[in-house]
Design an enzyme around this catalytic site. Structure first.
Site, short mmCIF file in Angstrom:
data_model
loop_
_atom_site.label_atom_id
_atom_site.label_comp_id
_atom_site.label_asym_id
_atom_site.label_seq_id
_atom_site.Cartn_x
_atom_site.Cartn_y
_atom_site.Cartn_z
N HIS A 34 0.85 -1.19 0.00
CA HIS A 34 0.00 0.00 0.00
C HIS A 34 0.89 1.25 0.00
O HIS A 34 1.80 1.36 0.80
CB HIS A 34 -0.87 -0.05 1.26
CG HIS A 34 -1.88 1.04 1.36
ND1 HIS A 34 -3.10 0.98 0.72
CD2 HIS A 34 -1.86 2.21 2.04
CE1 HIS A 34 -3.79 2.07 1.02
NE2 HIS A 34 -3.06 2.84 1.81
N ASP A 36 0.78 5.31 0.30
CA ASP A 36 0.03 6.52 0.62
C ASP A 36 0.69 7.72 -0.04
O ASP A 36 1.85 8.01 0.23
CB ASP A 36 -0.01 6.74 2.14
CG ASP A 36 -0.95 5.78 2.83
OD1 ASP A 36 -2.11 5.67 2.37
OD2 ASP A 36 -0.54 5.13 3.80
N PHE A 144 -1.18 10.93 8.83
CA PHE A 144 0.04 10.46 9.47
C PHE A 144 -0.09 8.99 9.84
O PHE A 144 -1.19 8.53 10.14
CB PHE A 144 0.34 11.27 10.73
CG PHE A 144 0.56 12.73 10.44
CD1 PHE A 144 1.83 13.19 10.12
CD2 PHE A 144 -0.50 13.62 10.44
CE1 PHE A 144 2.03 14.53 9.82
CE2 PHE A 144 -0.30 14.97 10.15
CZ PHE A 144 0.97 15.42 9.83
N ASP A 176 -8.01 0.95 6.76
CA ASP A 176 -6.67 1.57 6.68
C ASP A 176 -6.46 2.50 7.86
O ASP A 176 -7.13 3.53 7.97
CB ASP A 176 -6.58 2.33 5.35
CG ASP A 176 -5.21 2.97 5.11
OD1 ASP A 176 -4.30 2.80 5.95
OD2 ASP A 176 -5.05 3.62 4.06
N GLY A 177 -5.51 2.15 8.73
CA GLY A 177 -5.11 3.06 9.80
C GLY A 177 -5.26 2.48 11.20
O GLY A 177 -6.34 2.03 11.58
#
Ligand code: ZN
Length: 204
Positions: A34, A36, A144, A176-177
């Protein structure tokens, strides 16, 4: 875990870049990588661009999932038109013409995904669910890595799964996260999870 075969995608921005070759070896254990991409406008951070993404693919040979956290993502899609990319995801909240952007992504032969930030309700994207291959639910506020999971987002994953069944659609659901091996079991009916610090901090 509920027995489903959840794909794991390490998020390369969370790698230790001082030891990147070793980290990329570790990332190869994921199902795909992935990436970002942040622009400093849509989110208050700047990360990787297409050249680094290309290098990540050349070194690992793993398929790349590009997550555009950008204003006007439609303007950047052609930069990611290289071997290795299989999907491009952009944000509902970005300044994008949704259908046009989805069509542009698909015109390159990529799968197209839509992402929603924690405060965006699922109902906002219902109309385009039939057009996308993926819905990426941000389980932290974008910008972040290393944040804690926002618990209310788990409900949206259940909602999306219900809608998918009711409408007989087949997009994949990605979280995601803030996900790690300890909380992955309560994230809901996802097909894929992106793991950042949770992945790279695991012992080798
Ligand atoms: Zn992401």
């Amino acid at each position: 875990m509920d027995g489903r075969n959840i794909k794991i995608a390490p998020s390369i921005i969370a790698a230790n870049w001082a030891d990147i070759i070793q980290e990329l070896k570790k990332a190869k254990r994921g199902d795909f990588i992935h990436v970002d991409v942040m622009d400093g406008h849509f989110v208050p951070n700047i990360t990787l661009g297409s050249d680094i993404a290309k290098a990540v693919y050349e070194i690992t040979g793993k398929p790349l999932d590009i997550h555009l956290m950008l204003d006007r993502p439609d303007k950047y899609i052609d930069r990611f038109a290289f071997d290795g990319v299989f999907r491009i995801t952009f944000h509902y909240e970005s300044n994008a013409l949704l259908i046009r952007t989805i069509e542009k992504i698909k015109s390159y032969g990529f799968k197209a995904g839509i992402s929603i930030s924690p405060d965006t309700p699922v109902r906002r994207i219902i109309k385009i669910l039939a057009l996308v291959d993926q819905v990426l639910v941000m389980t932290v506020y974008p910008g972040f890595s290393g944040q804690r999971l926002v618990e209310k987002t788990v409900k949206k994953i259940h909602q999306l799964n219900d809608i998918r069944e009711e409408m007989n659609l087949n997009f994949v659901i990605t979280a995601d996260g803030g996900i790690n091996r300890n909380n992955i079991g309560r994230i809901g009916p996802v097909d894929e999870v992106v793991m950042g610090s949770g992945f790279f901090s695991e012992p080798t």
